[in-house]
Scaffold this motif. Structure first.
Motif, PDB file in Angstrom:
ATOM      1  N   LYS A   1       0.843  -1.183   0.000  1.00  0.00           N
ATOM      2  CA  LYS A   1       0.000   0.000   0.000  1.00  0.00           C
ATOM      3  C   LYS A   1       0.882   1.238   0.000  1.00  0.00           C
ATOM      4  O   LYS A   1       1.813   1.355   0.797  1.00  0.00           O
ATOM      5  CB  LYS A   1      -0.921   0.005   1.219  1.00  0.00           C
ATOM      6  N   VAL A   2       0.601   2.163  -0.895  1.00  0.00           N
ATOM      7  CA  VAL A   2       1.396   3.371  -1.046  1.00  0.00           C
ATOM      8  C   VAL A   2       0.755   4.505  -0.256  1.00  0.00           C
ATOM      9  O   VAL A   2      -0.422   4.838  -0.463  1.00  0.00           O
ATOM     10  CB  VAL A   2       1.520   3.759  -2.533  1.00  0.00           C
ATOM     11  N   GLY A   3       1.525   5.062   0.668  1.00  0.00           N
ATOM     12  CA  GLY A   3       1.055   6.178   1.475  1.00  0.00           C
ATOM     13  C   GLY A   3       1.984   7.366   1.358  1.00  0.00           C
ATOM     14  O   GLY A   3       2.898   7.394   0.518  1.00  0.00           O
ATOM     15  N   PRO A   4       1.804   8.370   2.202  1.00  0.00           N
ATOM     16  CA  PRO A   4       2.669   9.558   2.151  1.00  0.00           C
ATOM     17  C   PRO A   4       4.148   9.236   2.343  1.00  0.00           C
ATOM     18  O   PRO A   4       5.013   9.858   1.709  1.00  0.00           O
ATOM     19  CB  PRO A   4       2.125  10.427   3.292  1.00  0.00           C
ATOM     20  N   ALA A   5       4.465   8.281   3.211  1.00  0.00           N
ATOM     21  CA  ALA A   5       5.868   7.935   3.444  1.00  0.00           C
ATOM     22  C   ALA A   5       6.506   7.359   2.180  1.00  0.00           C
ATOM     23  O   ALA A   5       7.638   7.712   1.815  1.00  0.00           O
ATOM     24  CB  ALA A   5       5.976   6.934   4.592  1.00  0.00           C
ATOM     25  N   GLU A   6       5.774   6.476   1.489  1.00  0.00           N
ATOM     26  CA  GLU A   6       6.295   5.893   0.259  1.00  0.00           C
ATOM     27  C   GLU A   6       6.425   6.948  -0.844  1.00  0.00           C
ATOM     28  O   GLU A   6       7.379   6.933  -1.617  1.00  0.00           O
ATOM     29  CB  GLU A   6       5.394   4.748  -0.208  1.00  0.00           C
ATOM     30  N   GLN A   7       5.460   7.862  -0.894  1.00  0.00           N
ATOM     31  CA  GLN A   7       5.529   8.936  -1.884  1.00  0.00           C
ATOM     32  C   GLN A   7       6.765   9.815  -1.645  1.00  0.00           C
ATOM     33  O   GLN A   7       7.480  10.178  -2.591  1.00  0.00           O
ATOM     34  CB  GLN A   7       4.253   9.786  -1.821  1.00  0.00           C
ATOM     35  N   ALA A   8       7.013  10.158  -0.370  1.00  0.00           N
ATOM     36  CA  ALA A   8       8.169  10.997  -0.038  1.00  0.00           C
ATOM     37  C   ALA A   8       9.473  10.277  -0.358  1.00  0.00           C
ATOM     38  O   ALA A   8      10.426  10.883  -0.878  1.00  0.00           O
ATOM     39  CB  ALA A   8       8.119  11.390   1.434  1.00  0.00           C
ATOM     40  N   ARG A   9       9.535   8.980  -0.057  1.00  0.00           N
ATOM     41  CA  ARG A   9      10.751   8.216  -0.357  1.00  0.00           C
ATOM     42  C   ARG A   9      10.988   8.164  -1.862  1.00  0.00           C
ATOM     43  O   ARG A   9      12.132   8.287  -2.332  1.00  0.00           O
ATOM     44  CB  ARG A   9      10.619   6.800   0.202  1.00  0.00           C
ATOM     45  N   ALA A  10       9.926   7.986  -2.646  1.00  0.00           N
ATOM     46  CA  ALA A  10      10.062   7.952  -4.100  1.00  0.00           C
ATOM     47  C   ALA A  10      10.532   9.299  -4.644  1.00  0.00           C
ATOM     48  O   ALA A  10      11.343   9.362  -5.570  1.00  0.00           O
ATOM     49  CB  ALA A  10       8.739   7.548  -4.748  1.00  0.00           C
ATOM     50  N   GLN A  11      10.026  10.393  -4.066  1.00  0.00           N
ATOM     51  CA  GLN A  11      10.465  11.721  -4.492  1.00  0.00           C
ATOM     52  C   GLN A  11      11.958  11.910  -4.223  1.00  0.00           C
ATOM     53  O   GLN A  11      12.687  12.470  -5.052  1.00  0.00           O
ATOM     54  CB  GLN A  11       9.646  12.795  -3.769  1.00  0.00           C
TER      55      GLN A  11
ATOM     56  N   ALA B   1      12.112  14.323 -16.339  1.00  0.00           N
ATOM     57  CA  ALA B   1      12.395  13.009 -16.912  1.00  0.00           C
ATOM     58  C   ALA B   1      12.528  11.942 -15.837  1.00  0.00           C
ATOM     59  O   ALA B   1      12.570  10.750 -16.160  1.00  0.00           O
ATOM     60  CB  ALA B   1      13.674  13.059 -17.744  1.00  0.00           C
ATOM     61  N   PHE B   2      12.578  12.348 -14.579  1.00  0.00           N
ATOM     62  CA  PHE B   2      12.695  11.413 -13.457  1.00  0.00           C
ATOM     63  C   PHE B   2      11.402  11.473 -12.655  1.00  0.00           C
ATOM     64  O   PHE B   2      11.192  12.388 -11.855  1.00  0.00           O
ATOM     65  CB  PHE B   2      13.908  11.758 -12.582  1.00  0.00           C
ATOM     66  N   GLN B   3      10.517  10.511 -12.922  1.00  0.00           N
ATOM     67  CA  GLN B   3       9.214  10.478 -12.273  1.00  0.00           C
ATOM     68  C   GLN B   3       9.292   9.717 -10.955  1.00  0.00           C
ATOM     69  O   GLN B   3       9.905   8.647 -10.877  1.00  0.00           O
ATOM     70  CB  GLN B   3       8.170   9.828 -13.186  1.00  0.00           C
ATOM     71  N   ALA B   4       8.636  10.265  -9.950  1.00  0.00           N
ATOM     72  CA  ALA B   4       8.624   9.586  -8.650  1.00  0.00           C
ATOM     73  C   ALA B   4       7.893   8.253  -8.717  1.00  0.00           C
ATOM     74  O   ALA B   4       8.195   7.327  -7.949  1.00  0.00           O
ATOM     75  CB  ALA B   4       7.963  10.495  -7.607  1.00  0.00           C
ATOM     76  N   GLU B   5       6.935   8.126  -9.656  1.00  0.00           N
ATOM     77  CA  GLU B   5       6.175   6.878  -9.774  1.00  0.00           C
ATOM     78  C   GLU B   5       7.071   5.698 -10.097  1.00  0.00           C
ATOM     79  O   GLU B   5       6.728   4.551  -9.792  1.00  0.00           O
ATOM     80  CB  GLU B   5       5.098   7.029 -10.849  1.00  0.00           C
TER      81      GLU B   5
END
Length: 339
Positions: free
Chosen positions: A41-51, A100-104
């Motif tokens: 499950k993707v949450g704010p923590a995972e989004q921040a780590r990906a960024q 060109a570097f997407q967090a997704e």
């Protein structure tokens, strides 16, 4: 006593039917468990780590571009001969843009129920179609090999009625199995989406699409079971159906595929049965010939030739094969001696 109820009871009491059904259910549960364990499950923590990871990759590319540009300037100042490493103008060396570097790209795998469940109906159908084929072949093949068919015809001498009643009992049992499994399959992946992904935007239209795909899957399972039933009835042994399936898979699929590839035939997949089964489930499969590249845009992008295999093509093939094999089984049942 009703012949239909007798055959239905005979089907459910057979040990092979029970073990084969159990094996199919266990494989389905293994697939479900695998999807659950490999998604998150993707949450704010995972989004921040990906960024952060996307930014880190971008900064690394910026540093690499700066180092290459400095090395290019030094090589030109020193009069080093061009070795193909650097362009004529060092200003051409620049980092890629930030977007060109997407967090997704750096997010963990997550299960989107609305987008992913339709695809998961394909392995569900494939596993149950295999179960249906083997059970259907065994159900009538065992009757021929053990002499049970001869004893049954002494009690009910109408040959076609007996054979079609056995087929009706087989299909009824498979419909029950498929519908029950589909409910569990749907509930299981809803839980996967809830705890390991998302179930957002699952509208009534999405559910309608799932239902139509599931209906096509049910028809494919019943078709596979009927074909296995017909082949075993033609050969009067289960091995006839299983041997025919193996021969078709090894000779008719792999062998034909290899020969067509060696002959440089375009769209080899159009001659293979799995392509039509997939087109039936997904409504359309687009094949691409990357060797063609006849139409090249001004940017140099290759646009390969394509061939669409639709569910209409698949339905023609499935109906033709079903009518041919079942018709032959009924004809031989009526014409041949029972011995």
């Amino acid at each position: 006593m009703s012949l239909y109820r007798t055959e239905l009871r005979r089907l459910t009491k057979r040990r092979f039917t029970r073990w084969m059904t159990l094996a199919g259910v266990l494989v389905l549960l293994a697939v479900l468990a695998g999807v659950f364990l490999t998604n998150h499950k993707v949450g704010p923590a995972e989004q921040a780590r990906a960024q952060r990871q996307a930014e880190q990759q971008y900064q690394e590319q910026v540093r690499w571009a700066e180092q290459e540009k400095a090395a290019c300037v030094q090589a030109q100042a020193a009069g080093t001969p061009k070795d193909g490493r650097f362009p004529p103008d060092c200003e051409m060396i620049s980092p890629p843009p930030r977007d060109a570097f997407q967090a997704e790209w750096f997010l963990p795998s997550t299960f989107d129920f609305r987008k992913g469940f339709d695809e998961m109906l394909v392995p569900f159908t494939a596993i149950l179609a295999l179960v249906g084929f083997v059970v259907g072949a065994s159900f009538v093949g065992a009757e021929w090999s053990t002499g049970g068919m001869m004893n049954l015809l002494l009690w009910r001498p109408k040959r076609l009625t007996v054979l079609l009643t056995k087929l009706a009992a087989l299909l009824t049992g498979l419909v029950t199995l498929v519908l029950t499994s589909a409910v569990v399959w749907t509930a299981g992946f809803w839980l996967v989406g809830t705890f390991r992904g998302t179930t957002a935007k699952t509208t009534s239209g999405a559910w309608q699409s799932f239902a139509l795909t599931g209906l096509r899957g049910l028809l494919l399972v019943l078709t596979a079971a009927t074909i296995g039933f017909a082949l075993a009835s033609l050969g009067r042994h289960t091995a006839m159906a299983l041997g025919g399936a193996i021969a078709l898979a090894v000779v008719g699929q792999f062998g034909v595929g290899i020969l067509l590839s060696m002959a440089n035939v375009t769209f080899v997949e159009a001659w293979l049965l799995p392509t039509y089964a997939l087109a039936w489930m997904q409504k359309k499969v687009t094949l691409e010939d990357w060797d063609s590249c006849n139409n090249v845009s001004f940017s140099g992008e290759c646009k390969p030739e394509t061939l669409d295999i639709t569910w209409q093509h698949s339905s023609t093939l499935l109906i033709g094969g079903l009518v041919l094999l079942l018709g032959a089984a009924l004809w031989t049942m009526r014409r041949r001696d029972i011995s």
